[in-house]
Design a protein around this motif. Structure first.
Motif, PDB file in Angstrom:
ATOM      1  N   THR A   1      -3.387   3.279  -5.726  1.00 54.81           N
ATOM      2  CA  THR A   1      -4.199   2.819  -4.603  1.00 54.81           C
ATOM      3  C   THR A   1      -4.234   1.300  -4.602  1.00 54.81           C
TER       4      THR A   1
ATOM      5  N   GLU B   1       1.104   4.092  -2.960  1.00 57.51           N
ATOM      6  CA  GLU B   1       0.814   5.496  -2.662  1.00 57.51           C
ATOM      7  C   GLU B   1       1.943   6.403  -3.119  1.00 57.51           C
TER       8      GLU B   1
ATOM      9  N   THR C   1       0.835  -1.211   0.000  1.00 56.72           N
ATOM     10  CA  THR C   1       0.000   0.000   0.000  1.00 56.72           C
ATOM     11  C   THR C   1       0.866   1.256   0.000  1.00 56.72           C
TER      12      THR C   1
END
Length: 396
Positions: free
Chosen positions: A368, A363, A359
């Protein structure tokens, strides 16, 4: 875990390695279990010996002959899976099996005619192709000659003997092809590694050759200037520092380029890893990544690697589907990776370190990550900026 380690770990967990000897007792048992069902044709001889229709001495001799026949058959077929006997030994043992089948069928009765099935299977599995064809034919003729002495001879058994023998020749050819493909793949991998080393050597030479030569030259000049012209020497030292810093930047960029994962390579690796783990894989071919930033491609490649690792290690899935799509969203044109399986989705104790790190990586690339259970399994969706908005061909 590297992309090379994952397929190797998955292969280690497979049930049977085609054409290779067992590495441990568990693999030996799996191979033996594959062979044992063929012993069904020994049911008639066993019933004949246990029926009490023969004298005690004949029954004892029959048991000894049956055990010997079965042991030789299993030794030939089992050893042929990895470390086969020499050609001469195989020929002698096949002739021994054929002779024993004829003698036992003639002396103990029609119930023993099923032994010719094992002779045919052994011929097809162990002899060279041309010799196997002749041996299977002769074995079938021998069985017919023995069986004609009985009024109840079943001619369908001839078809079984012939078909099983030729089927085993096909299996042997398949195993041989598998071994050759495995060797060819290893050779291709070695050649690719050698080519990569040569490319790295060329790139490092091109990057550092000029810089190091310039540093050496300026160092010599600074050494000669130090006694009488320290200001000139200081200028040379400053130049050396500048060249060294630029060389360091170039090396770091080169190493980063080598270490950056590519989505096409990860898709190919995912297909190999899932297949090796016994998971039915639906993986697309190399996608069109024209105009996609390298950072986005790299992030999506890491996402695919992490997702496939989780499927193989933790999901217990039997099927996995991978999709790579380009979509026009409210956040702009996005490249989307979707990995869905029909497994359990892991321990269910929340996202692990892998998904958390993934994640964060996405980012940083402006993307996403969505991951969670579905009705039929687990689904992971990663999105990264595609870098442009094509006029046609985008998904909904």
């Amino acid at each position: 875990m590297t992309e090379d380690e994952l397929p190797r770990e998955c292969r280690a967990e497979n049930a049977i390695r085609v054409g290779q000897p067992p590495r441990n007792r568990a693999e030996a048992m799996r191979k033996l279990v594959w062979i044992l069902p063929w012993l069904i044709f020994l049911g008639a001889p066993v019933r004949d010996l246990t029926s009490g229709g023969h004298p005690a001495a004949v029954t004892a001799a029959g048991w000894l002959a049956l055990v010997t026949f079965t042991g030789v058959y299993l030794a030939l077929v089992f050893r042929n899976m990895g470390r086969p006997f020499s050609g001469r030994s195989v020929a002698v043992l096949v002739v021994f099996l054929g002779t024993l089948a004829v003698v036992l069928s003639l002396t103990l009765g029609y119930a023993w005619i099923g032994l010719f099935v094992y002779v045919s299977v052994t011929c097809g599995a162990t002899l060279p192709i041309r010799a196997a064809y002749w041996a299977i034919g002769l074995n079938s003729l021998a069985m017919v000659s023995v069986g004609l002495s009985e009024s109840k001879f079943d001619w369908s058994l001839v078809l079984v003997v012939v078909l099983l023998g030729f089927a085993m020749t096909g299996v042997k050819q398949l195993v041989r092809t598998t071994i050759e493909l495995r060797k060819a793949r290893a050779t291709v991998a070695q050649l690719a590694a050698n080519e990569e080393r040569l490319r790295l050597a060329r790139d490092l030479h091109d990057l550092l050759g000029h810089s190091l030569s310039l540093i050496t030259l300026k160092s010599e000049l600074a050494g000669r200037m130090l006694p009488g012209r320290p200001d000139k020497a200081a200028q040379q030292v400053a130049d050396i520092e500048q060249v060294s810093r630029q060389a360091l930047v170039d090396v770091r960029e080169a190493v980063t380029g080598y270490r950056r994962p590519r989505l096409s390579a990860e898709l190919a690796g995912a297909q190999v890893a899932l297949t090796a783990a016994g998971i039915a894989a639906d993986v697309p071919d190399e996608p069109d990544l024209a105009g996609v930033p390298e950072e986005s491609e790299s992030a999506l490649a890491w996402a695919l690697r992490e997702a496939v690792t989780n499927v193989v290690r933790h999901s217990g899935a039997g099927r996995c589907t991978v999709e790579v799509l380009q979509r026009q969203t409210l956040d702009g044109h996005m490249l989307e990776l979707a990995v869905e399986d029909n497994g359990s989705g892991g321990t269910g104790k929340g996202p692990g370190n892998g998904l958390t790190g993934l994640t964060e990586r996405l980012e940083k690339a402006g993307g996403t990550l969505e991951a969670g259970r579905t009705r039929s399994g687990f689904r992971l969706v990663a999105r990264v900026p595609a870098g442009f908005s094509p006029a046609v061909g985008s998904g909904a």
